[in-house]
Design a protein around this motif. Structure first.
Motif, short mmCIF file in Angstrom:
data_model
loop_
_atom_site.label_atom_id
_atom_site.label_comp_id
_atom_site.label_asym_id
_atom_site.label_seq_id
_atom_site.Cartn_x
_atom_site.Cartn_y
_atom_site.Cartn_z
N ALA A 1 22.52 57.15 11.97
CA ALA A 1 23.87 57.56 11.58
C ALA A 1 24.70 56.34 11.20
N GLU A 2 24.63 55.30 12.01
CA GLU A 2 25.34 54.06 11.68
C GLU A 2 24.88 53.51 10.33
N SER A 3 23.59 53.60 10.09
CA SER A 3 23.04 53.07 8.83
C SER A 3 23.59 53.83 7.63
N LEU A 4 23.57 55.14 7.72
CA LEU A 4 24.07 55.95 6.60
C LEU A 4 25.54 55.66 6.35
N VAL A 5 26.32 55.59 7.41
CA VAL A 5 27.75 55.32 7.25
C VAL A 5 27.95 53.94 6.61
N ALA A 6 27.21 52.96 7.12
CA ALA A 6 27.37 51.60 6.58
C ALA A 6 27.02 51.55 5.09
N LEU A 7 26.06 52.35 4.68
CA LEU A 7 25.63 52.34 3.28
C LEU A 7 26.49 53.27 2.41
N GLY A 8 27.46 53.94 3.04
CA GLY A 8 28.33 54.82 2.26
C GLY A 8 27.62 56.09 1.79
N LEU A 9 26.59 56.48 2.53
CA LEU A 9 25.82 57.67 2.13
C LEU A 9 26.20 58.87 2.97
N SER A 10 26.25 60.02 2.33
CA SER A 10 26.44 61.25 3.09
C SER A 10 25.63 62.39 2.46
N THR A 11 25.60 63.50 3.17
CA THR A 11 24.81 64.66 2.75
C THR A 11 25.10 65.06 1.31
N SER A 12 24.04 65.35 0.58
CA SER A 12 24.19 65.84 -0.78
C SER A 12 24.82 67.22 -0.79
N THR B 1 14.16 37.66 -6.61
CA THR B 1 14.41 37.43 -5.18
C THR B 1 15.91 37.31 -4.92
N ALA B 2 16.57 36.56 -5.79
CA ALA B 2 18.02 36.35 -5.60
C ALA B 2 18.76 37.68 -5.65
N GLU B 3 18.37 38.50 -6.58
CA GLU B 3 19.04 39.80 -6.73
C GLU B 3 18.78 40.68 -5.50
N ILE B 4 17.54 40.68 -5.04
CA ILE B 4 17.19 41.47 -3.86
C ILE B 4 17.97 40.98 -2.65
N VAL B 5 18.08 39.68 -2.51
CA VAL B 5 18.80 39.12 -1.38
C VAL B 5 20.27 39.54 -1.45
N ARG B 6 20.83 39.50 -2.65
CA ARG B 6 22.22 39.98 -2.81
C ARG B 6 22.34 41.42 -2.31
N GLY B 7 21.43 42.27 -2.72
CA GLY B 7 21.45 43.66 -2.29
C GLY B 7 21.28 43.79 -0.78
N ALA B 8 20.38 43.01 -0.24
CA ALA B 8 20.13 43.07 1.20
C ALA B 8 21.35 42.61 1.98
N ARG B 9 21.97 41.53 1.53
CA ARG B 9 23.15 41.02 2.24
C ARG B 9 24.31 42.00 2.16
N ALA B 10 24.42 42.68 1.02
CA ALA B 10 25.50 43.67 0.90
C ALA B 10 25.33 44.79 1.93
N ALA B 11 24.10 45.05 2.30
CA ALA B 11 23.85 46.13 3.26
C ALA B 11 23.84 45.65 4.71
N ALA B 12 23.60 44.37 4.91
CA ALA B 12 23.39 43.86 6.27
C ALA B 12 24.66 43.91 7.11
N ALA B 13 24.48 44.05 8.41
CA ALA B 13 25.60 44.03 9.36
C ALA B 13 26.12 42.60 9.44
N PRO B 14 27.35 42.45 9.90
CA PRO B 14 27.95 41.11 9.97
C PRO B 14 27.04 40.07 10.62
N GLY B 15 26.44 40.39 11.73
CA GLY B 15 25.65 39.36 12.41
C GLY B 15 24.25 39.15 11.89
N THR B 16 23.90 39.79 10.78
CA THR B 16 22.53 39.70 10.29
C THR B 16 22.39 38.65 9.19
N LEU B 17 21.48 37.71 9.39
CA LEU B 17 21.18 36.72 8.36
C LEU B 17 20.02 37.24 7.52
#
Lengths: 238, 238, 238, 238, 238, 238
Positions: free
Chosen positions: F208-219, A15-31
């Motif tokens: 589009a915002e999601s892909l950019v935020a995740l650092g993903l682009s077309t293969s 769970t902790a690892e998943i949360v780390r991954g999720a937070r890394a992807a989340a937008a600034p305002g997302t908890l």
């Protein structure tokens, strides 16, 4: 915005690892809050584990009494349960399996999934099929590693790269990390392979944020109507 | 030969009815035992119920300590769990959904399913698809009746005949009773409709007997390997 | 109960062997009669043989004047004719191709077929497709042996095991004997391969018994209506 | 160039009509000979008739001793046999079912077939599927008329126009005459419907001429290899 | 009869070669005119080129002021545009991709396509899918040669034969030349491979002649209605 | 983050409306620029328009010299071009057709599309198919209104609600606005229909915002490799 990320198993470290991954992807305002099921398997590998996990995750959300949330991300690659959670909650629900596939479809003509044990490949194929995104999946291939064997990063990476070549030979132009426990691996393997690699946890977080931002939630008109009130016992203790 | 028939819900009357249907179909030497899950929903209508049912049925078989049995029949039309039970037990497992479809395919070029609530149609379609027998399914149609409303035979029959006409218009030449709770209805509606009507409970009993007689059981080579030993908690009480 | 098992070719030894396999699978109260077509090919390998066989088998059943029977089993793997026989007779008709596939679907997530010559693979694929059970077929592979070359058991077994590995690599978890002439081979190869192997002849006998026991027969509502009375000449002599 | 057009039934008037249609479509240098099977059904309606027809047509071509020909056109809409004839002869073989569909695909995004009795619709669907051209078929609909009832042109036309509306509603933009006995009807119904209508007999003649002109014939590499020499008896008189 | 054959690129030598191939296939009374787009890519390899080519070919036909013609053959294997040309002109339109596939389906149970660069395989698969003829395509394989590298016949032939073996291993019994620039190669490779090889240019010419001879043209009832009058600017200069 | 939203047609008012919709969906930090093609059709309705639009949009992006951008959103529902743009630019590309479908799949088991003219339905079906998201599409239905007729909101809404009922009857549980010109309509029709309605423009912006935020682009590994350098003339003026 608050997103609850449910682990499909009872292992807190996962769970902790998943949360780390999720937070890394989340937008600034997302908890992001992680939710470990109160019961279920310590890792989900196969259908028996997956059905147990599905019931446990639903029950854990059903009895959740933390702060209100805006979306659920279900972090169990290829695991069951998403339709049940859609019936249960009034907010959008995104499963990491489908999420990764949706984004992968935007990045190449065919994608591949690299997962853990051979026995989980079929479940993932079924999950993609029912989610409506299997058409452009070129292959689901296994690394041969169990979920709890992913703790050695070098071994995991080597196994991933090896399996990735089989997916590429089958036509994959984009890859998907086929296990929540692989979260974090995407950048290093993407660089070594020269193709985009999608992590389902991050993908699901972004899709959940997107649905919330657009004011969209699960349709109640048909399959995912609210559960009918009736007697239900959740486990032996019930 | 002894067959255990698992109900997908906790309603004892339903188990009794299913067992009656199963015994009516069983060969002289076949013993049929009903198994009511120790927990789960009192009726299964929708995905949430279905996943809860799947875990409860698996747990009930896991902790079963009655006489040894030769096959399992899972009596929950469109409900989840069959792959998990295949992993768990060493005997053949037949789900009534797939069983009815397998026999229906032998009786006409296209078959239809008549089930309970609209919300269960999608689940049944998914179950047939993954079982590999959806191709010749012309339609899954609902009667609009809930599982626990099937107790009034006249009303059920009328609703069935009405829904059957929609299936026929869609090309069905054979019909399937789309709920274990409809068991027993097949003859009267078959006569009135002038087409064969397959009851999944009876169909599954015959298929289970067939597999046992032929010495066949679930493959362990791949998807349905034995569950990996690990920690698992089955419900809140654990 | 009496089941007529039709051979697809005129070779009496083959009929005898098929009848042996059918009787081995039949329940105590089931009588099995073999029926060798009065005309047709001496073995069916390819479409020309298959269409000739279909007409000959239908004609042989049409003019049959032995004891009444309760079901027909058609023993020609991948051969044509089943829909025509369904039109002709008033009892259930089960073709060994579809029968094997139906049971195989219950035993694993994907099955494979191991057959005789390469040229028959396509016909078998077509037969499975139209029977509605091709979805979970991973592969149809050939041993390279002709139907009449199956008389050397050691050679047949070796060729079967070799071809089986190709089916397994393609995802098969269960195998099907792809020729009536292989009947009897299932146990030894199942043991050596460690996976279930289904013989279509036995499978069809059990499915025919099942349909009869359940009081089910071919639907007349649609495709398999009775043949329209009209002039028909069955062969040159007519 | 000489094309042999085989009727699927023994009715000489039907052969004559088919030959008229074929000649109307043939290029100036193309000779068209009709071939009425020496045995078989007087009209083909349903699978029993169709398999009988397949064997009879193959036998008739096998024993044909007229002038050498460059191609075979098989005039039985939805009838079996084409693969067997491909094995038998060394020249291109075109079935009117597939031929009509091939040309129809070039004329609109979706096509429909209007045929005789309801019972033949399934056979036509199967034939299109195996020929590889079913994807863009929107519907196969019946006029309710038997093959031998097509002699009243006004009635046939009215029934065709009525059925055509159902095909159009299902998305058809092009129609196909679903019976060799409808040959000649295409122009009048095309005008009344305002959409192209393809006659399979004409279509097959043009495709046969095309293959001959291009020097192409059936592949022997695989499915349609030459029949293996062996004993075969063609009908009771044998 | 006059057929206009449109090249998909601006290379005049390619047009000349295509016209040679088309004339070799055309019937005595058929005139073949080549049309080189006034703009577009000098060779079409990939989607960007293909869309540019589609617009350029449509524009070139739109502004064509040569002698009236009876049909259009579009010579760009796997390239876009055919549906747009069908809207534009009142005569039949045949694309070489679909044409080759239609004839190949008549010659074997499965066909394969051998094309230029790897990157064009996906486009060809899509084109076959939408044309409704992908079902019996076993494989689309690349030679690794660019369109403008096809000028060395020995190299092209060797690369073709090599790629053909991959198609054969995937089940192809017939091959298709997957590039208009390969026109002329079909006989020599067919002989060496022992299987029929279809050239799309020749195939399209014969299909176009067939449609014209039968008085058939594109349906206006639905997808391919005439373009709606409106402002359109064809390129920057407009 | 800066997203360029390309209109598929040359109508500036439409671009303005699309940009309004895109900005309403964009995250606070996202800049949205509209791009009107320098040439092409004034509205895209049918394949001819669509191919013209594809080339024009590609050319407009190719010659764009504004500020650098992070993603492209292509706003033409069912229009061609996305694969070409993926080859051209180094940033993620999201087409509103696929975007709406991806999100719709997360909201219900089946979705439907409500679009403008009947003639565009087929194009949309094709676009969804190739994007890999057609499986769960229950229906594409038309309102009968042309793109430029969408200016009367009351009429558009009424036509939408009427068409929506057909989609619902076909199984849709979620709807998609099938034209960029409908952007803004989603909330009012969602309320009236009681089901979620997805606007493709908003959906594409979020993806589009999601892909950019995740650092993903077309293969670049396969289909969407960079265009090969070569001569290309973009329109008559070249």
């Amino acid at each position: 915005m608050r997103i609850v990320v449910t682990n499909c198993n009872t292992t807190q470290e996962m769970t902790a690892e998943i949360v780390r991954g999720a937070r890394a992807a989340a937008a600034p305002g997302t908890l992001v809050d992680g939710l470990t099921p109160g019961w279920g398997p310590e890792s989900a590998e196969g259908w028996l584990d997956s059905y147990l996990s599905a019931a446990a995750v639903i029950d854990t959300l059903r009895t959740y009494d933390g702060p209100a949330y805006d979306a659920v991300v279900m972090a169990g690659f290829g695991e069951h349960g998403r339709e049940g959670v859609r019936e249960l909650v009034d907010v959008p629900v995104v499963d990491i399996t489908e999420a990764a596939a949706h984004l992968a479809c935007l990045l190449g003509r065919r994608y591949g999934v690299v997962t853990t044990l051979e026995r989980t490949c079929g479940q993932i194929e079924d999950s993609l099929e029912l989610a409506g995104v299997a058409r452009n999946c070129a292959a689901v291939v296994s690394t041969g590693l169990g979920v709890l064997e992913l703790t050695d990063p070098a071994r995991t990476e080597a196994a991933f790269l090896n399996a990735a070549e089989h997916a590429r030979a089958a036509g994959a132009e984009v890859l998907v990390l086929g296990c929540a426990g692989m979260t974090g691996l995407q950048q290093v393997v993407a660089e070594k392979l020269g193709m985009p690699v999608v992590d389902g946890v991050g993908a699901a977080v972004k899709l959940a944020e997107s649905l919330v931002a657009l004011g969209l939630s699960t349709s109640r008109a048909g399959s995912y109507a609210k559960p009918i009130p009736k007697g239900r016992a959740w486990g032996r203790g019930g």
